[in-house]
Design an enzyme around this catalytic site. Sequence first.
Site, PDB file in Angstrom:
ATOM      1  N   TRP A 132      36.032  34.241  53.891  1.00 43.28           N
ATOM      2  CA  TRP A 132      36.565  33.541  55.046  1.00 43.28           C
ATOM      3  C   TRP A 132      35.801  32.275  55.413  1.00 43.28           C
ATOM      4  O   TRP A 132      36.285  31.444  56.180  1.00 43.28           O
ATOM      5  CB  TRP A 132      36.533  34.468  56.266  1.00 43.28           C
ATOM      6  CG  TRP A 132      35.202  35.134  56.455  1.00 43.28           C
ATOM      7  CD1 TRP A 132      34.858  36.391  56.056  1.00 43.28           C
ATOM      8  CD2 TRP A 132      34.017  34.571  57.041  1.00 43.28           C
ATOM      9  NE1 TRP A 132      33.546  36.652  56.358  1.00 43.28           N
ATOM     10  CE2 TRP A 132      33.005  35.548  56.968  1.00 43.28           C
ATOM     11  CE3 TRP A 132      33.730  33.338  57.630  1.00 43.28           C
ATOM     12  CZ2 TRP A 132      31.711  35.312  57.450  1.00 43.28           C
ATOM     13  CZ3 TRP A 132      32.447  33.113  58.111  1.00 43.28           C
ATOM     14  CH2 TRP A 132      31.455  34.092  58.023  1.00 43.28           C
ATOM     15  N   ASN A 133      34.586  32.074  54.903  1.00 43.06           N
ATOM     16  CA  ASN A 133      33.746  31.020  55.477  1.00 43.06           C
ATOM     17  C   ASN A 133      34.165  29.608  55.076  1.00 43.06           C
ATOM     18  O   ASN A 133      33.973  28.662  55.841  1.00 43.06           O
ATOM     19  CB  ASN A 133      32.265  31.265  55.169  1.00 43.06           C
ATOM     20  CG  ASN A 133      31.968  31.336  53.691  1.00 43.06           C
ATOM     21  OD1 ASN A 133      32.806  31.752  52.892  1.00 43.06           O
ATOM     22  ND2 ASN A 133      30.761  30.969  53.305  1.00 43.06           N
ATOM     23  N   LYS A 156      43.724  37.124  46.428  1.00 44.02           N
ATOM     24  CA  LYS A 156      43.510  38.047  47.536  1.00 44.02           C
ATOM     25  C   LYS A 156      42.482  37.415  48.467  1.00 44.02           C
ATOM     26  O   LYS A 156      41.294  37.320  48.156  1.00 44.02           O
ATOM     27  CB  LYS A 156      43.004  39.392  47.005  1.00 44.02           C
ATOM     28  CG  LYS A 156      42.926  40.491  48.063  1.00 44.02           C
ATOM     29  CD  LYS A 156      41.569  40.513  48.725  1.00 44.02           C
ATOM     30  CE  LYS A 156      41.488  41.650  49.755  1.00 44.02           C
ATOM     31  NZ  LYS A 156      40.444  41.373  50.787  1.00 44.02           N
ATOM     32  N   HIS A 157      42.950  36.953  49.638  1.00 44.32           N
ATOM     33  CA  HIS A 157      42.053  36.276  50.563  1.00 44.32           C
ATOM     34  C   HIS A 157      41.425  37.265  51.539  1.00 44.32           C
ATOM     35  O   HIS A 157      41.776  38.439  51.587  1.00 44.32           O
ATOM     36  CB  HIS A 157      42.797  35.169  51.313  1.00 44.32           C
ATOM     37  CG  HIS A 157      41.960  33.949  51.548  1.00 44.32           C
ATOM     38  ND1 HIS A 157      40.651  34.012  51.959  1.00 44.32           N
ATOM     39  CD2 HIS A 157      42.239  32.625  51.417  1.00 44.32           C
ATOM     40  CE1 HIS A 157      40.165  32.789  52.079  1.00 44.32           C
ATOM     41  NE2 HIS A 157      41.102  31.934  51.753  1.00 44.32           N
ATOM     42  N   GLY A 208      31.668  36.356  47.767  1.00 42.32           N
ATOM     43  CA  GLY A 208      31.540  37.243  48.915  1.00 42.32           C
ATOM     44  C   GLY A 208      30.169  37.861  48.975  1.00 42.32           C
ATOM     45  O   GLY A 208      29.184  37.300  48.480  1.00 42.32           O
ATOM     46  N   GLU A 230      30.035  34.921  42.876  1.00 41.54           N
ATOM     47  CA  GLU A 230      29.188  34.058  43.701  1.00 41.54           C
ATOM     48  C   GLU A 230      28.906  34.829  44.968  1.00 41.54           C
ATOM     49  O   GLU A 230      29.794  35.016  45.798  1.00 41.54           O
ATOM     50  CB  GLU A 230      29.888  32.720  43.971  1.00 41.54           C
ATOM     51  CG  GLU A 230      28.938  31.633  44.433  1.00 41.54           C
ATOM     52  CD  GLU A 230      28.672  31.691  45.929  1.00 41.54           C
ATOM     53  OE1 GLU A 230      27.629  32.277  46.318  1.00 41.54           O
ATOM     54  OE2 GLU A 230      29.493  31.179  46.693  1.00 41.54           O
ATOM     55  N   LEU A 231      27.654  35.279  45.097  1.00 43.81           N
ATOM     56  CA  LEU A 231      27.343  36.246  46.142  1.00 43.81           C
ATOM     57  C   LEU A 231      26.411  35.629  47.190  1.00 43.81           C
ATOM     58  O   LEU A 231      26.534  34.458  47.517  1.00 43.81           O
ATOM     59  CB  LEU A 231      26.740  37.501  45.507  1.00 43.81           C
ATOM     60  CG  LEU A 231      27.577  38.085  44.353  1.00 43.81           C
ATOM     61  CD1 LEU A 231      26.885  39.280  43.716  1.00 43.81           C
ATOM     62  CD2 LEU A 231      28.974  38.464  44.825  1.00 43.81           C
ATOM     63  N   CYS A 264      26.746  30.376  52.009  1.00 41.27           N
ATOM     64  CA  CYS A 264      25.863  31.114  51.106  1.00 41.27           C
ATOM     65  C   CYS A 264      24.686  30.254  50.675  1.00 41.27           C
ATOM     66  O   CYS A 264      23.579  30.761  50.468  1.00 41.27           O
ATOM     67  CB  CYS A 264      26.646  31.609  49.894  1.00 41.27           C
ATOM     68  SG  CYS A 264      27.636  30.336  49.098  1.00 41.27           S
ATOM     69  N   GLU A 361      19.731  38.257  54.048  1.00 37.10           N
ATOM     70  CA  GLU A 361      20.412  36.990  54.294  1.00 37.10           C
ATOM     71  C   GLU A 361      20.825  36.926  55.766  1.00 37.10           C
ATOM     72  O   GLU A 361      21.422  37.855  56.301  1.00 37.10           O
ATOM     73  CB  GLU A 361      21.656  36.880  53.407  1.00 37.10           C
ATOM     74  CG  GLU A 361      22.431  35.585  53.627  1.00 37.10           C
ATOM     75  CD  GLU A 361      23.641  35.467  52.713  1.00 37.10           C
ATOM     76  OE1 GLU A 361      24.103  34.333  52.488  1.00 37.10           O
ATOM     77  OE2 GLU A 361      24.125  36.506  52.217  1.00 37.10           O
TER      78      GLU A 361
END
Length: 457
Positions: A132-133, A156-157, A208, A230-231, A264, A361
Amino acid sequence: MSLYAVTNPATGEPVKAYPTATDAQIHTAVATADAAFRAWNKTALADRVKLLGRVAELYTERRDDLAAIITREMGKPVFQARIEVDIVASIYRYYAENGPSFLEDEELEVTAGGRAIVRKDGLGVLLGIMPWNFPYYQVARFAAPNLMNGNTMLLKHAPQCPESALAMEQIFLDAGALEGVYVNIFATNEQVAGIIADPRVQGVSLTGSERAGSAVAEIAGRNLKKVVLELGGSDPFLVLESADLEQAATHALFGRFGNTGQACNAAKRIIVADAVYDEFVEKFVRAVSAVKVGDPTEADTFMGPLSSTAALDGLAAQVDDAVAKGATVLAGGSRLDQPGAWFEPTVLARVTEDMRAFSEELFGPVAVLYRVSSEDEAVELANNSVYGLGAVIQSTDAVKAQEIADRLDTGMVYINEAPGTAAELPFGGIKRSGVGRELGKYGMDEFVNRKLIRTGR
């Protein structure tokens, strides 16, 4: 209550809910994308260029409407929302202009004589699971290169971004995409697991959380599917003794508090040389304290609400833990007493390893300052993280900055600028920040069949 729903984080008020897909609808979506791949993968590159170019134009034409959607969905200040739309248009345009050259055959030297080439071809249906960011940007950096490759997309959002998800799908339809080339799905987690396992789906890309990435990678591995992940990140921002401190404070401000700190690759851990620590802190804290927090629909608002009350609660708990264990609050430190998901821009110092803020984080407007006595200590602290996404170095000594960059365990390093992104630059990390790269020519190489074609003498 529907899984997919818009709740305005600035007010806490629900806006609209959307029904999740039925299993039959998911089956149809996969079948449609699979059928479309057979046609799209054989489509002339000129037609792919035309589609991506038109998509870029539509993003530009609909800029204000698209920006308003994500301001409402996740609280992004509207001027930053418009910038996001501009970046997205540049990504689609970049691959329209450069994609064909990235797909050119590669001639190999053959010791035994004859000829050999490597030809890049699409793999098939890909599943994108997006956060969502940055609702438009995250999708673009996955979709643009892979559509140019000839792959087709199931998207899939995030559950709180149904309006932007539908707006993106509509752009592809209006741009003239074949049915099934880009398909939005309001899927549940159980349905996502089934999609990944489906033999018609050839890969999955997720941006995410670390937890979500681990779950997706486990399912993908069990089904022998390629993944790009990508975490999270806890990116260090190194202010060396030779830094321009005014510039460093400005870059740290934008690098940490842009998008309300919900990035991130934000500059989350600010590591400052002892000799310049006090002066830098004075400049940085003054700048943070001047940040305008307010209505995200107003053009001069720099920082809006967090994306949700759940995000607010999580961040507040991390800050409270640090303060209870002895951390010093140099600015902010509290929720704002008003409806919605509001937290003050915050600066913490004296954070130690027993605090959650040291290792976790912080996904919100909280910067953590560290004082170090040497460059070796700065590098050691920067690398003391399970994450390895990006880093920033501030120094007027170009040689020293390059030396430090070589010692950092990250996928990206920015020198004398805030962390950022551009269509031509690869984005991704190492360690628990994920695997693979997006954007640039490297973004086109993740989901392709590199087919060897060998001709004898």
